[in-house]
Design a protein around this motif. Structure first.
Motif, PDB file in Angstrom:
ATOM      1  N   LEU A 263       0.861  -1.175   0.000  1.00  9.47           N
ATOM      2  CA  LEU A 263       0.000   0.000   0.000  1.00  9.47           C
ATOM      3  C   LEU A 263       0.901   1.229   0.000  1.00  9.47           C
TER       4      LEU A 263
ATOM      5  N   ILE B 123      -2.583   6.916  -0.455  1.00  5.71           N
ATOM      6  CA  ILE B 123      -3.887   7.052   0.185  1.00  5.71           C
ATOM      7  C   ILE B 123      -4.587   8.288  -0.363  1.00  5.71           C
TER       8      ILE B 123
ATOM      9  N   LEU C  14      -5.523   3.278  -1.640  1.00 10.95           N
ATOM     10  CA  LEU C  14      -6.690   3.243  -0.759  1.00 10.95           C
ATOM     11  C   LEU C  14      -7.374   4.590  -0.847  1.00 10.95           C
TER      12      LEU C  14
ATOM     13  N   VAL D 289     -10.435   6.912   0.966  1.00  7.39           N
ATOM     14  CA  VAL D 289     -11.305   7.026   2.139  1.00  7.39           C
ATOM     15  C   VAL D 289     -12.274   8.183   1.934  1.00  7.39           C
TER      16      VAL D 289
ATOM     17  N   ILE E 169     -12.920   0.496  -5.425  1.00  5.24           N
ATOM     18  CA  ILE E 169     -12.825  -0.965  -5.393  1.00  5.24           C
ATOM     19  C   ILE E 169     -12.881  -1.522  -6.810  1.00  5.24           C
TER      20      ILE E 169
ATOM     21  N   GLY F 205      -8.534  -1.039  -6.005  1.00  5.32           N
ATOM     22  CA  GLY F 205      -7.943  -0.599  -4.752  1.00  5.32           C
ATOM     23  C   GLY F 205      -8.835  -0.864  -3.553  1.00  5.32           C
ATOM     24  N   TRP F 206      -8.443  -0.292  -2.439  1.00  2.00           N
ATOM     25  CA  TRP F 206      -9.212  -0.370  -1.194  1.00  2.00           C
ATOM     26  C   TRP F 206     -10.174   0.807  -1.119  1.00  2.00           C
TER      27      TRP F 206
ATOM     28  N   VAL G 179     -12.509   2.713   1.774  1.00  2.00           N
ATOM     29  CA  VAL G 179     -12.807   2.819   3.202  1.00  2.00           C
ATOM     30  C   VAL G 179     -13.921   3.839   3.396  1.00  2.00           C
TER      31      VAL G 179
ATOM     32  N   ARG H 181     -11.741  -5.912  -0.039  1.00  2.00           N
ATOM     33  CA  ARG H 181     -11.083  -4.601  -0.059  1.00  2.00           C
ATOM     34  C   ARG H 181     -12.007  -3.473   0.394  1.00  2.00           C
TER      35      ARG H 181
ATOM     36  N   VAL I 280      -4.811   1.200   8.008  1.00  2.00           N
ATOM     37  CA  VAL I 280      -3.803   1.215   6.941  1.00  2.00           C
ATOM     38  C   VAL I 280      -2.617   0.337   7.309  1.00  2.00           C
TER      39      VAL I 280
ATOM     40  N   ILE J 174      -3.590  -3.325   6.930  1.00  2.00           N
ATOM     41  CA  ILE J 174      -3.651  -3.713   5.516  1.00  2.00           C
ATOM     42  C   ILE J 174      -2.245  -3.937   4.979  1.00  2.00           C
TER      43      ILE J 174
END
Length: 237
Positions: free
Chosen positions: A3, A6, A171, A173, A185, A189-190, A192, A213, A227, A230
């Motif tokens: 990762l 962000i 990621l 968020v 997603i 990716g992730w 949140v 994810r 984070v 992960i």
């Protein structure tokens, strides 16, 4: 695989935003009370916003134009010029409203800055988003700022390739499942989800429960630990 990058949404993730729309909408209801009940006005305004977002984009300016259009429609073009003037004044007030950071926003961004590439990915009016970012005092903590017209999987693929090592090592968020989580997603990716409590009707979507994810946090205070977990899990794969 690790990762590296962000992404943060801005409105209602780092600072309050939707509540100012709600306050202005309540004022709009009062101004048009002689022409339509509040629930009908709300339906007509939302329909106008849905029609217009592709033309005017997201943010205060498009919202103001949709209010004016709705006022003309529900009054059968009889709305007084003074009411139109008040709607425009309400829009200008929104564009000048001071920024109020959400709890844990500064501490979380500061904690992650330097450890990861941080990218602010926000949609809306360019000048307004730039103003809010400048007032927030968070701008220098981000490695890149992307103010986009919309948030789709392709958007995140482009942004995370430009400023990171790709969406699969990124990621995102945010408070919107539709804009911040699901398309990230889809991009690999992730995603949140940090609920805000007030969410625009056009941003509602169902959470991808069970997706490997996807994660949900009650607020930003738990993001650094998430984070880290992960990162550890991916290193052990």
């Amino acid at each position: 695989m690790t990762l590296t990058t962000i992404g943060f949404d801005a409105d209602d993730t780092l600072w309050h935003n939707e509540r100012f729309f709600r306050l202005t909408q309540a004022r709009f209801h009062d101004l048009l009370a002689d022409h339509a009940p509040a629930d009908h006005l709300e339906e007509r305004l939302l329909a106008a916003e849905r029609r217009n977002v592709g033309h005017y984009g997201f943010g205060v300016k498009g919202f103001t134009l949709s209010m004016i259009e709705t006022a003309i429609e529900v009054s059968e073009a009889q709305v007084p010029a003074s009411v139109i003037a008040e709607i425009m004044a309400a829009g200008r007030e929104m564009l000048a409203h001071p920024i109020e950071l959400l709890p844990h926003a500064r501490a979380t961004v500061e904690a992650l800055s330097g450890q990861y590439r941080l990218v602010l990915v926000t949609k809306g009016d360019l000048l307004d988003q730039e103003r809010k970012l400048a007032q927030s005092g968070l701008g220098e903590l981000f490695d890149a700022i992307e103010i986009v017209s919309d948030k789709r999987a392709e958007t995140y693929q482009t942004v995370f390739a430009r400023h990171g090592t790709g969406a699969t090592e990124g990621l995102m968020v945010g408070n919107s499942l539709k804009s911040d989580v699901l398309p990230m997603i889809e991009a690999g990716g992730w995603g949140v989800y940090v609920p805000h409590g007030l969410t625009w009707a056009l941003e509602h979507a169902d959470p991808p429960l069970g997706h490997p994810r996807f994660a949900e946090l009650p607020d930003l205070s738990g993001l650094e630990a998430l984070v880290t977990s992960i990162g550890r899990a991916r290193k052990s794969e």
